[in-house]
Design an enzyme around this catalytic site. Structure first.
Site, PDB file in Angstrom:
ATOM      1  N   ASP A 136       4.336   5.074  -6.144  1.00 10.60           N
ATOM      2  CA  ASP A 136       4.531   5.383  -4.571  1.00 10.60           C
ATOM      3  C   ASP A 136       4.802   6.635  -4.679  1.00 10.60           C
ATOM      4  O   ASP A 136       4.228   7.024  -4.026  1.00 10.60           O
ATOM      5  CB  ASP A 136       4.633   3.842  -4.127  1.00 10.60           C
ATOM      6  CG  ASP A 136       5.025   2.505  -4.306  1.00 10.60           C
ATOM      7  OD1 ASP A 136       3.634   2.223  -4.581  1.00 10.60           O
ATOM      8  OD2 ASP A 136       4.707   2.103  -3.017  1.00 10.60           O
ATOM      9  N   ALA A 160       4.479   7.121   1.594  1.00  9.14           N
ATOM     10  CA  ALA A 160       3.422   7.370   2.011  1.00  9.14           C
ATOM     11  C   ALA A 160       4.661   8.395   3.641  1.00  9.14           C
ATOM     12  O   ALA A 160       4.725  10.003   3.293  1.00  9.14           O
ATOM     13  CB  ALA A 160       2.244   7.315   2.614  1.00  9.14           C
ATOM     14  N   LEU A 169       1.022  -0.942   0.421  1.00 14.09           N
ATOM     15  CA  LEU A 169      -0.240   0.231  -0.165  1.00 14.09           C
ATOM     16  C   LEU A 169       0.748   1.033  -0.228  1.00 14.09           C
ATOM     17  O   LEU A 169       0.521   2.501   0.430  1.00 14.09           O
ATOM     18  CB  LEU A 169      -0.761  -0.236   1.499  1.00 14.09           C
ATOM     19  CG  LEU A 169      -1.402  -1.061   1.388  1.00 14.09           C
ATOM     20  CD1 LEU A 169      -3.456  -0.358   2.870  1.00 14.09           C
ATOM     21  CD2 LEU A 169      -2.524  -1.427   0.102  1.00 14.09           C
ATOM     22  N   SER A 219       5.956   3.330   2.465  1.00 15.63           N
ATOM     23  CA  SER A 219       7.179   3.922   3.556  1.00 15.63           C
ATOM     24  C   SER A 219       6.855   5.312   2.113  1.00 15.63           C
ATOM     25  O   SER A 219       8.098   6.367   2.732  1.00 15.63           O
ATOM     26  CB  SER A 219       8.974   2.582   2.693  1.00 15.63           C
ATOM     27  OG  SER A 219       8.210   2.388   1.071  1.00 15.63           O
TER      28      SER A 219
HETATM   29  O1  PMV Z   1       3.802  -4.172  -3.566  1.00 13.80           O
HETATM   30  P1  PMV Z   1       4.322  -2.948  -3.986  1.00 13.80           P
HETATM   31  O2  PMV Z   1       3.397  -1.852  -3.768  1.00 13.80           O
HETATM   32  O3  PMV Z   1       5.595  -3.240  -3.928  1.00 13.80           O
HETATM   33  O4  PMV Z   1       3.970  -3.058  -5.462  1.00 13.80           O
HETATM   34  C1  PMV Z   1       4.811  -3.459  -6.684  1.00 13.80           C
HETATM   35  C2  PMV Z   1       4.352  -3.455  -8.270  1.00 13.80           C
HETATM   36  C3  PMV Z   1       4.870  -3.974  -9.157  1.00 13.80           C
HETATM   37  O5  PMV Z   1       4.483  -3.596 -10.352  1.00 13.80           O
HETATM   38  C4  PMV Z   1       5.074  -5.978  -8.877  1.00 13.80           C
HETATM   39  C5  PMV Z   1       6.392  -3.546  -9.507  1.00 13.80           C
HETATM   40  C6  PMV Z   1       6.576  -2.189  -9.539  1.00 13.80           C
HETATM   41  O6  PMV Z   1       8.434  -1.690  -9.524  1.00 13.80           O
HETATM   42  O7  PMV Z   1       5.429  -1.673 -10.094  1.00 13.80           O
END
Ligand code: PMV
Length: 348
Positions: A179, A138, A133, A136
């Site tokens: 993110d 945020a 989600l 880190s």
């Molecule tokens: O689980 P998370 O929030 O680390 O998301 C990873 C998303 C991926 O598409 C699997 C990897 C990326 O770098 O986009």
């Protein structure tokens, strides 16, 4: 009353002694990937939403040169001074690894500010950690905004994003940046590696239930798993990539039209693709099936999979039932609403 000279931005500004410990509180949202995780690594588009779970950071000036960091939710605290870290509360290794990205963000701002200053930073986050989600990012985004505002360093949202992204690289190695972007700008973003971020104008409510399996996993390992299966069966996986792209393109229309039923169907298809890539697991499928049986319009894993969180879409009058079903199935659910609010200053 005595006054103290403190540099705020480029101008000397007189503050009263009683004001020296004034603080700034900033917050930034967590995210949920609605469509396109994993495929995004190979250049396909993804849709990501900021959700109404936020990380908070409070920054205060100190009279010495130390950087004191405290995480209320993780029960960790300690000091950085002259390159060394001194633990105050919790496990030293864990604290150092959690605080290192925040230290980097602070250093970037101090570089712009032009003077080394002592700071107290307190973090409090309601976002589940290491569950896909964006917890880190945020936290790093909120810390960047709080410290920048405290020191009167003029920063655009783009600069906050870049500093938060630098901090994220310490956490994840080579993150896509999605993110940090969503924590900074909020709203709904279309993300693609070669074109970057594009805000999507989504007027409709997107009622979501997120279920945390409580199973820890590594994004790095999950990404590697997909790379291996793709290398082994390139001609099988290629059409799946194209399907993932079509899902996102159709989802953009559905989001604009407020067509929740189509969105739900597309989430189910997207999850089938992720299952085929072997990034789902029993803990996720258990919660996904429970949500669908309870009347969700669609449900899928979110993020890297292999544990972490799933997300279900439901009409508002079904949300509670879906939430209860996920709880009964052993997950930790919460209702999440999309938010347009990216990083913001909560108060001083
Ligand atoms: O689980 P998370 O929030 O680390 O998301 C990873 C998303 C991926 O598409 C699997 C990897 C990326 O770098 O986009």
């Amino acid at each position: 009353m005595a006054t103290t000279q403190v540099w705020l931005g480029m101008l000397p500004c007189a503050l009263h002694d009683s004001d020296v410990h004034m603080g700034v509180i900033a917050s930034a949202p967590a995210k949920v990937i609605l469509f396109g995780e994993h495929f995004v690594v190979y250049g396909e588009p993804a849709i990501v939403l900021a959700i109404d779970k936020r990380a908070y950071a409070k920054a205060e000036l100190r009279e010495d040169r130390q950087l004191y960091l405290r995480s209320v939710n993780l029960n960790l605290s300690g000091y950085f001074k002259n390159g060394t870290f001194k633990i105050e509360q919790g496990n030293a290794r864990e604290a150092r690894s959690k605080f290192k990205p925040l230290k980097l963000a602070v250093e970037k701002i101090l570089e712009i500010h032009g003077e080394n200053i002592g700071l107290n930073i307190e973090v409090n986050s309601t976002v589940p950690v290491a569950a896909g989600l964006g917890s880190s990012a945020a936290v790093a985004t909120a810390v960047t905004a709080a410290v920048g505002t405290l020191l009167d360093v003029k920063m655009s949202k783009e600069s906050v994003f870049h500093i938060s992204y630098e901090a994220e690289k310490i956490v994840h190695g080579t993150p896509s940046g999605v993110d940090s972007a969503i924590s900074t700008f909020g709203g709904t973003l279309l993300f693609q590696m070669d074109t970057g971020f594009k805000p999507l104008d989504v007027k409709t409510d997107v009622p979501l239930v997120i279920g945390d399996t409580g199973v820890e996993r590594s994004t790095r390992d999950q990404v590697l798993k997909v790379r291996q299966i793709r290398n082994k069966y390139p001609r099988v996986i290629e059409p799946m990539m194209r399907t993932a792209r079509e899902i996102v393109l159709r989802a953009i229309e559905a989001l604009k039209e407020g067509d929740l039923e189509t969105l739900g169907d597309l989430m189910n298809i997207n999850n089938a693709l992720l299952y085929g890539l072997e990034v789902s697991d029993e803990s996720l499928e258990w919660l996904i099936n429970a949500a669908r049986r309870a009347g969700a319009l669609g449900a899928k894993l979110t993020g890297a999979g292999g544990g972490g969180c799933m997300v279900a879409l439901a009409q508002n009058d079904r949300l509670k039932q879906v939430l209860e079903a996920i709880k009964r199935a052993g997950g930790r659910p919460f209702i999440a609403k999309k938010t347009d609010e990216g990083v913001k200053i909560e108060g001083t």
